[in-house]
Each structure stands twice: as structure tokens, then as C-alpha cells.
Design an enzyme around this catalytic site. Structure first.
Site, PDB file in Angstrom:
ATOM      1  N   ASP A   1       0.866  -1.184   0.000  1.00  0.00           N
ATOM      2  CA  ASP A   1       0.000   0.000   0.000  1.00  0.00           C
ATOM      3  C   ASP A   1       0.898   1.228   0.000  1.00  0.00           C
ATOM      4  OD1 ASP A   1      -3.255   0.101   0.632  1.00  0.00           O
ATOM      5  OD2 ASP A   1      -2.223   2.016   0.861  1.00  0.00           O
TER       6      ASP A   1
ATOM      7  N   ASP B   1       4.451   3.428  -4.169  1.00  0.00           N
ATOM      8  CA  ASP B   1       3.449   4.098  -4.995  1.00  0.00           C
ATOM      9  C   ASP B   1       3.487   3.375  -6.337  1.00  0.00           C
ATOM     10  OD1 ASP B   1       2.101   5.684  -6.812  1.00  0.00           O
ATOM     11  OD2 ASP B   1       2.956   7.569  -6.080  1.00  0.00           O
ATOM     12  N   VAL B   2       2.406   2.695  -6.689  1.00  0.00           N
ATOM     13  CA  VAL B   2       2.443   1.865  -7.905  1.00  0.00           C
ATOM     14  C   VAL B   2       2.619   2.687  -9.181  1.00  0.00           C
ATOM     15  CG1 VAL B   2       1.126  -0.040  -6.895  1.00  0.00           C
ATOM     16  CG2 VAL B   2      -0.084   1.775  -8.147  1.00  0.00           C
TER      17      VAL B   2
ATOM     18  N   ASN C   1      -4.636  -4.050  -7.664  1.00  0.00           N
ATOM     19  CA  ASN C   1      -5.868  -3.553  -7.034  1.00  0.00           C
ATOM     20  C   ASN C   1      -5.786  -2.090  -6.614  1.00  0.00           C
ATOM     21  OD1 ASN C   1      -8.389  -3.841  -5.130  1.00  0.00           O
ATOM     22  ND2 ASN C   1      -6.690  -3.120  -3.837  1.00  0.00           N
TER      23      ASN C   1
ATOM     24  N   TYR D   1     -12.070   7.981 -13.811  1.00  0.00           N
ATOM     25  CA  TYR D   1     -12.123   6.623 -13.261  1.00  0.00           C
ATOM     26  C   TYR D   1     -12.522   5.623 -14.338  1.00  0.00           C
ATOM     27  CZ  TYR D   1     -13.191   2.946  -9.850  1.00  0.00           C
ATOM     28  OH  TYR D   1     -13.213   1.779  -9.138  1.00  0.00           O
TER      29      TYR D   1
ATOM     30  N   LYS E   1     -10.318   2.575 -15.848  1.00  0.00           N
ATOM     31  CA  LYS E   1     -10.734   1.171 -15.712  1.00  0.00           C
ATOM     32  C   LYS E   1     -10.881   0.511 -17.088  1.00  0.00           C
ATOM     33  CE  LYS E   1     -10.918   0.572 -11.223  1.00  0.00           C
ATOM     34  NZ  LYS E   1     -10.001  -0.399 -10.565  1.00  0.00           N
TER      35      LYS E   1
ATOM     36  N   THR F   1     -17.811  -0.941   0.414  1.00  0.00           N
ATOM     37  CA  THR F   1     -16.497  -0.573   0.937  1.00  0.00           C
ATOM     38  C   THR F   1     -16.641   0.769   1.652  1.00  0.00           C
ATOM     39  OG1 THR F   1     -16.018   0.623  -1.079  1.00  0.00           O
ATOM     40  CG2 THR F   1     -15.311  -1.665  -1.010  1.00  0.00           C
TER      41      THR F   1
END
Ligand code: ADP
Length: 258
Positions: A39, A62-63, A89, A155, A159, A190
Site C-alpha cells: 500500500d 506508490d504503484v 488492485n 475513473y 478502468k 467498501t
């Protein structure tokens, strides 16, 4: 004694400190995998790893940063010797801002985390997986990547990019024994969604009515499909975008679905 389906496997799950990522890490661990929980928020990842037990690891990165990603993949390989399963994810919301008011900075950051992140992570693990004789990559898409939802421009585009990357990499890396698939969750209970409901920006009753199964999903219901795609049970599945949405994208109207 039955062997667990993911016994001996090593999984790296990004954005595993919270929500769906944490549920994925938990289910993979329950099925026998050793899990590295990534994370941006290392405390969240460390807390999450602790709840899973000592066999697991937390790693910060940080991806969207090439340097972070390369360092993290090295760290996980040093600790566990291999990576068999990658779950992309990590993600962020885009604020749900009307496109006329959306800033370029938020737009670019949303794409950087989802699209660049999935690219960088996948590229960083693939050569090692190929040397091992194969692996499984599972990406988190979304119903927003398949359907046009107003005020979710960044977003949704991000995606949709993840969906196409899933197909391209599945075709390119099949020769390495790497299967690449995605799950496309619908509305899942969530923190983010609960917040939207509490603030009145999302009407839970109307979403339930629009969903053939008549309710929102739980994080574990996404996680179990990810675990299936990671396992040998899915040995002939690659390049698939699996909707896990209670029938939301199957429904064409005209009125309530349930
Ligand atoms: P959901 O409930 O949809 O799973 P969350 O916001 O609870 O969404 O979880 C997404 C996770 O991804 C969070 O823990 C967040 O810290 C993490 N994350 C966000 N951006 C990055 C990033 N650039 N690199 C790694 N992890 C990230």
C-alpha cells in the site's frame, strides 16, 4: 489431508491496506498463499499483514512510480524467492466531479495510479514469472470500465484502460505461461461506497433495485473470484474480464431489475 489450492504460491496484492485489496489478501492467504501486502500507506498495509499472521509481509510503494515498483518487486523476491500471483488492485476515486469542472491534475493522477500502475507492476513481475514457468495476474476493472457513468470520466477511462491491458497482456504473455485476467466489480460495500451513501451521493435502495441480485456486493465476493482466477482451477482462462456485479451489466432495463 487436502492441500490448499494456493499452497506454495507467493502473491503480491497492491492497495491491500483497505477494502477490496485487504479482502483479496485475506482470501489468498486462507487458500495457502504467502502474501505481500502493498500500500501507499505502509501503516495500513502493516496492520493488514498483521491480521493475516507471520507468514505475510507488508511493503510500501506508490504503484505509479517506476522506481518504487522496481524496488518493491525486488524486496518481495528477496523475502519470498518468487512471485506467482500479482493482483493489481491499488486505486483511487476521481472525486465524482462533472467533467466540465474536472482538473487535469486529478485526471492524470487517476490514470497514473490505475493504468501506469498496472503497466509498471505487470512489467516488473513478468520476466520472473516467465523464468519460473508461469504465473497469474489479476487486475481490478470495474463496471465503470464497461458502461458510461456520468461524472466518472477519469475513473471510467482508467478502468477501461485496465480492461484492454488485460486482453493485450493475456495475448502477449500466454507464451510465458502467464494468465492475465480481470474482475469487474459492481457496487461493493467498501468504505468509499459507505461514505457516498452516508453523504447522500449514492442511493443504496436504487442501486439494489437496478441490480438483478437485489443488493450490493461484499469485498469477499470479489476476493473469491480473484482467488479462483489465481488458481489452477482457472488454467484455461486468460484475457477474461469477469463481471462480479450481481448482474448489473447484464441488465438492459427498462425498469427495476429486482
Ligand atoms: P476499495 O474500497 O475500492 O478497495 P480503498 O480506497 O479502500 O478502495 O483501497 C484502495 C487502496 O489503494 C488504499 O489502501 C490506498 O491507500 C491504496 N492506494 C491508492 N493509491 C495507491 C498507490 N499509488 N500505490 C499503492 N497503493 C495505493
Amino acid at each position: 489431508m487436502t492441500t490448499l489450492p494456493l499452497a506454495g504460491r507467493v502473491a503480491l496484492v497492491t492497495g491491500a491496506g483497505n477494502g477490496i485489496g485487504l479482502a483479496i489478501a485475506r482470501v489468498l492467504a486462507e487458500r495457502g498463499a504467502r502474501v505481500a501486502l502493498n500500500d501507499l500507506d505502509l501503516e495500513a498495509a502493516a496492520r493488514a499483514a498483521q491480521t493475516l499472521g507471520e507468514a505475510h509481509l507488508s511493503v510500501r510503494a506508490d504503484v505509479s512510480s517506476e522506481a518504487d515498483v522496481e524496488a518493491m518487486v525486488g524486496e518481495v523476491r528477496d523475502a519470498f524467492g518468487r512471485i506467482d500471483i500479482l493482483v493489481n488492485n491499488a486505486g483511487v476515486g476521481d472525486g465524482g466531479v462533472p467533467t466540465l469542472d474536472q482538473s487535469l491534475a486529478v485526471f492524470e493522477r487517476t490514470l497514473a495510479i490505475h493504468v501506469n500502475g498496472t503497466f509498471l507492476m505487470s512489467r516488473a513481475v513478468a520476466a520472473g514469472m516467465a523464468r519460473q514457468g508461469g504465473g497469474a495476474i489479476i487486475n481490478l476493472g470495474s463496471i465503470a470500465g464497461e458502461l458510461g457513468i456520468p461524472v466518472r470520466t477519469a475513473y471510467s477511462v482508467a478502468k477501461a484502460g485496465i480492461s484492454m491491458m488485460t486482453r493485450v497482456l493475456a495475448c502477449e504473455w500466454a507464451r510465458f505461461g502467464i494468465r492475465v485476467n480481470a474482475v469487474a466489480p459492481g457496487y461493493v460495500r467498501t468504505r468509499l461506497v459507505e461514505g457516498l451513501i452516508t453523504s447522500g451521493r449514492l442511493d443504496a435502495r436504487r442501486i439494489a433495485a437496478r441490480t438483478p441480485l437485489g443488493r450490493m456486493g461484499q469485498p469477499e465476493e470479489i476476493a473469491r473470484v480473484v482467488a479462483f482466477l489465481a488458481s489452477q482451477e482457472a488454467s484455461y482462462v486468460t484475457g477474461a474480464i469477469v463481471p462480479v456485479d450481481g448482474g448489473y451489466t447484464a441488465f438492459g432495463g427498462p425498469f427495476d431489475a429486482s
